[in-house]
Design a protein around this motif. Structure first.
Motif, PDB file in Angstrom:
ATOM      1  N   ALA A 184       0.823  -1.209   0.000  1.00  0.00           N
ATOM      2  CA  ALA A 184       0.000   0.000   0.000  1.00  0.00           C
ATOM      3  C   ALA A 184       0.859   1.262   0.000  1.00  0.00           C
ATOM      4  O   ALA A 184       0.548   2.237  -0.696  1.00  0.00           O
ATOM      5  CB  ALA A 184      -0.929  -0.010   1.214  1.00  0.00           C
ATOM      6  N   GLU A 185       1.943   1.257   0.766  1.00  0.00           N
ATOM      7  CA  GLU A 185       2.796   2.439   0.820  1.00  0.00           C
ATOM      8  C   GLU A 185       3.447   2.698  -0.540  1.00  0.00           C
ATOM      9  O   GLU A 185       3.502   3.853  -1.008  1.00  0.00           O
ATOM     10  CB  GLU A 185       3.859   2.276   1.911  1.00  0.00           C
ATOM     11  N   LEU A 186       3.949   1.641  -1.183  1.00  0.00           N
ATOM     12  CA  LEU A 186       4.549   1.804  -2.502  1.00  0.00           C
ATOM     13  C   LEU A 186       3.516   2.324  -3.502  1.00  0.00           C
ATOM     14  O   LEU A 186       3.786   3.277  -4.255  1.00  0.00           O
ATOM     15  CB  LEU A 186       5.121   0.469  -2.989  1.00  0.00           C
ATOM     16  N   TYR A 187       2.344   1.724  -3.528  1.00  0.00           N
ATOM     17  CA  TYR A 187       1.279   2.153  -4.430  1.00  0.00           C
ATOM     18  C   TYR A 187       0.935   3.624  -4.198  1.00  0.00           C
ATOM     19  O   TYR A 187       0.743   4.390  -5.157  1.00  0.00           O
ATOM     20  CB  TYR A 187       0.048   1.279  -4.215  1.00  0.00           C
ATOM     21  N   PHE A 188       0.880   4.021  -2.932  1.00  0.00           N
ATOM     22  CA  PHE A 188       0.534   5.400  -2.587  1.00  0.00           C
ATOM     23  C   PHE A 188       1.542   6.378  -3.198  1.00  0.00           C
ATOM     24  O   PHE A 188       1.162   7.362  -3.843  1.00  0.00           O
ATOM     25  CB  PHE A 188       0.486   5.543  -1.063  1.00  0.00           C
ATOM     26  N   TYR A 189       2.836   6.124  -3.003  1.00  0.00           N
ATOM     27  CA  TYR A 189       3.851   7.037  -3.546  1.00  0.00           C
ATOM     28  C   TYR A 189       3.797   7.078  -5.070  1.00  0.00           C
ATOM     29  O   TYR A 189       3.918   8.150  -5.680  1.00  0.00           O
ATOM     30  CB  TYR A 189       5.253   6.611  -3.094  1.00  0.00           C
ATOM     31  N   LEU A 190       3.631   5.931  -5.698  1.00  0.00           N
ATOM     32  CA  LEU A 190       3.603   5.890  -7.148  1.00  0.00           C
ATOM     33  C   LEU A 190       2.414   6.673  -7.697  1.00  0.00           C
ATOM     34  O   LEU A 190       2.537   7.390  -8.702  1.00  0.00           O
ATOM     35  CB  LEU A 190       3.568   4.444  -7.646  1.00  0.00           C
TER      36      LEU A 190
ATOM     37  N   GLN B 279      -3.749  -0.118 -13.553  1.00  0.00           N
ATOM     38  CA  GLN B 279      -3.154  -0.818 -12.413  1.00  0.00           C
ATOM     39  C   GLN B 279      -4.171  -0.905 -11.282  1.00  0.00           C
ATOM     40  O   GLN B 279      -4.777   0.097 -10.905  1.00  0.00           O
ATOM     41  CB  GLN B 279      -1.910  -0.081 -11.927  1.00  0.00           C
ATOM     42  N   PRO B 280      -4.414  -2.091 -10.736  1.00  0.00           N
ATOM     43  CA  PRO B 280      -5.423  -2.217  -9.682  1.00  0.00           C
ATOM     44  C   PRO B 280      -5.026  -1.460  -8.413  1.00  0.00           C
ATOM     45  O   PRO B 280      -3.845  -1.371  -8.072  1.00  0.00           O
ATOM     46  CB  PRO B 280      -5.474  -3.727  -9.420  1.00  0.00           C
ATOM     47  N   ALA B 281      -6.034  -0.899  -7.762  1.00  0.00           N
ATOM     48  CA  ALA B 281      -5.793  -0.141  -6.539  1.00  0.00           C
ATOM     49  C   ALA B 281      -5.459  -1.084  -5.398  1.00  0.00           C
ATOM     50  O   ALA B 281      -6.116  -2.110  -5.212  1.00  0.00           O
ATOM     51  CB  ALA B 281      -7.008   0.691  -6.184  1.00  0.00           C
ATOM     52  N   VAL B 282      -4.423  -0.744  -4.656  1.00  0.00           N
ATOM     53  CA  VAL B 282      -4.019  -1.540  -3.499  1.00  0.00           C
ATOM     54  C   VAL B 282      -4.651  -0.979  -2.230  1.00  0.00           C
ATOM     55  O   VAL B 282      -4.973  -1.707  -1.295  1.00  0.00           O
ATOM     56  CB  VAL B 282      -2.474  -1.555  -3.374  1.00  0.00           C
TER      57      VAL B 282
END
Length: 649
Positions: free
Chosen positions: A620-626, A636-639
């Motif tokens: 989730a943290e990686l997805y948030f920054y990206l 890209q699917p939401a985490v």
């Protein structure tokens, strides 16, 4: 894992990495509390795949045996942070079981059985009184609902009956019996002090009826922090004290506390958990010790008679714990290229034998970033120096696509008297292998650099720590090694306050992550457990002076100034920083239209232990920054759900 022979071009942050969140969760086994019992070695290992359960392992020759199968969980909750959860004496094991807080005993060849009954008490830091066939322990009694627990030193007989030996102080630790069983030494301290501010070392005779005689104050006081009292084989009491400004070794001789090795180095560490050991005795009375110099651990043999300190060659730059017994030293250590591991050092040959590794399947070197130790100017006029470890991006499969500099993640550790080390951690390599640079900061207040550096945070929490994180990011941006428009900061617990303050009161960082972080200093006081209930008197100010400073420094009171995107992670069972602290901040950001995400985790407290929790939060943290930096690919699917994200459907 092996590196590719044909590197591909990719943008920083989007590098394909073999180090997945699942790899981090599965690969890192927490190791702690080694003990030696003759030639046998014991230690605790965390089991993330079993809900964070901690089990006790024994190595005897070539045989590795799990002493505490599920559902037993070797963990103490005294002071909430625990430690000192087991003791081994001549093959018999005593341990605290997390589920019921009872002490269990495992006699040789027998199954575990309870020694105490379930109740309101918790136990830690065991000493064995062989002459009287009993344990001497730290007991924390939660019998009175709504009141602070009562801490005492307590003797527990073989039948489970309990006798209080010492009471009256707010806290106790480290009961240690002399080899002949005639004297007991221990530590105590009182509110508002924390044990790294000031403790007292006491010594009392043990009388024929097992009670203690009149106690004598040996060392310590309001401004002297004493830790790890130990008896030599000849019955001489030793301890570590910071009376010189550094945690150095001392002994009690001729009614005087005598220094053994005066050095600008730390032979001790803050007492957050019980029974941490940084020195022990050979049978001849010489000391095997570890100490920290300039943020790096050393190993040596010390002669108490002449103070000669002889280095012992070893591969470690962090030595977290050390125990001596059976002609060997058990060392829990790591380095930039070695994840935390348990090794047995034969003292005759100095030959190491690795007994356990926190990571058994390590990625190839080409994916592992080796940190650089840096020191830089900080403070309003650059009048202070701060320390950190800088990790550049590293991935043998990738060539940067040439579009700018890498994003920088600044890590603010918890504690706040904690210490960032350079031991290889997959949780850090998760980021560097994807094209992030990482700066792990030992801000003013961190341990490992002497009392003056530790006291730099006195009255300055939310100021000095934040300045040092901000200055570190600016230092690297000025050097041209990171992208000043993609600076992020993350922290947990006390490091969460640092993170929130950096984002609220400064404009350097573009986004951040708070793991069970402190946002409301007054709320922290109102909700805190006994151990930390007065800590803010040191970190901020005593009442009533603290009232205005609480308002000034608590991000929760300045949510209108927090305009940077944030993601919050919170265990719903957290008793140290309750969920409401995160929830108020999340609600304020949602209302203000600031991009924000919030992930709660059932069954997790202050610190995440379950494998699924580790995977979910990292992804989730990686997805948030990206998403914040516009690096995700279409479809890209939401985490994790991000509120107020511009352009979101």
């Amino acid at each position: 894992m092996t590196a590719s022979t044909s590197p591909q071009s990719a943008a920083f942050g989007l590098w394909p990495s073999p180090i997945s969140a699942a790899t981090v969760a599965a690969g890192a086994t927490p190791l702690s509390q080694p003990q030696a019992d003759g030639l046998d070695a014991y230690w605790l290992a965390g089991r993330a795949s079993e809900g964070g359960r901690t089990t006790l392992l024994r190595q005897r020759g070539a045989e590795l045996l799990e002493m505490t199968p599920a559902p037993l969980n070797v963990r103490s909750r005294v002071h909430e942070y625990g430690g000192g959860a087991y003791l081994v004496v001549a093959g018999t094991v005593y341990f605290s079981n997390f589920a019921d807080n009872c002490i269990y005993v495992i006699a040789p060849g027998e199954a575990p059985r309870p020694m105490t009954l379930p109740g309101s008490a918790r136990y830690a830091d065991f000493a064995h009184d062989a002459a009287r066939n009993r344990l001497i322990v730290v007991r924390e009694d939660h019998a009175q609902a709504g009141a602070q627990p009562v801490n005492t030193l307590c003797a527990i007989d073989a039948d489970g009956s309990e006798t209080i030996l010492a009471r009256g102080s707010d806290f106790y630790a480290a009961p240690r019996l002399s080899p002949d069983g005639a004297s007991l030494a221990w530590l105590s301290w009182d509110h508002p002090r924390m044990p790294w501010q000031g403790t007292e070392l006491w010594l009392a005779p043990v009388q024929a009826d097992g009670q203690l005689g009149s106690a004598t104050l040996v060392a310590g006081g309001p401004d002297e922090a004493v830790c790890q009292p130990e008896w030599s084989p000849a019955g001489v009491l030793h301890c570590v004290s910071d009376r010189s400004g550094w945690w150095n070794l001392y002994r009690l001789a001729d009614a005087e506390v005598q220094p053994l090795c005066e050095r600008a180095a730390e032979f001790g560490s803050p007492h957050w958990t019980f029974a941490v050991s940084m020195y022990g005795f050979r049978s001849d009375g010489d000391i095997i010790c570890t100490y920290i110099e300039n943020g790096v651990s050393r190993l040596a043999q010390l002669s108490p008679d002449d103070g000669k300190l002889v280095p012992i060659v070893n591969p470690y730059e962090e030595i977290r714990e050390l125990r001596v017994g059976g002609g060997a030293a058990l060392i829990l250590g790591g380095s930039p290229t070695i994840p935390l591991e348990l090794a047995r050092f034969d003292l005759a040959s100095a030959r190491p034998d690795v007994l356990a590794r926190s990571i058994t399947d390590l990625p190839a070197d080409g994916y592992l970033s080796v940190p650089e130790s840096i020191t830089y100017a900080s403070g309003g006029n650059g009048q202070r120096s701060a320390h950190a470890f800088y990790y550049p991006p590293c991935n043998a499969d990738v060539t940067p696509d040439g579009a700018g500099k890498p994003p920088l993640m600044v890590i603010s550790h918890g504690g706040p008297t904690g210490m960032a080390t350079n031991t290889l951690k997959l949780a850090t390599q998760f980021w560097t292998s994807r094209g992030f640079a990482v700066l792990d900061v030992n801000y003013g207040g961190s341990s490992g650099f002497g009392r003056a550096y530790r006291d730099a945070l006195k009255g300055q929490w939310g100021v000095v720590d934040v300045e040092d994180c901000v200055a570190g990011a600016r230092y690297l941006a000025t050097r041209g090694v990171v992208d000043p428009e993609r600076l992020v900061i993350r922290g947990g617990s006390a490091g969460g306050l640092t993170t929130l303050c950096a984002l609220t009161f400064h404009d350097v960082f573009k986004a951040g992550a708070s793991y069970y972080g402190v946002s409301d200093l007054k709320g922290l006081d109102d909700d805190s457990h006994k151990f930390e209930s007065h800590y803010n008197e040191y970190l901020i100010a005593p009442k009533p002076e603290s009232v205005a400073l609480y308002l000034l420094r608590s991000p929760i009171n300045h949510a209108d100034k927090l305009t940077r995107p944030m993601i919050f992670f919170q265990g719903l069972d957290d008793k140290v920083v309750p969920p409401q602290q995160s929830e108020v901040m999340v609600s304020a950001l949602r209302a203000a239209g600031v991009p924000v995400a919030y992930m709660t985790l059932e069954g997790e407290g202050h610190g995440f232990r379950k494998a699924d929790s580790i995977v979910r939060t990292l992804e989730a943290e990686l997805y948030f920054y990206l998403r914040i930096f516009g690096l995700t690919t279409p479809g890209q699917p939401a985490v994790v759900e991000i509120d107020n994200l511009p352009g979101a459907a």
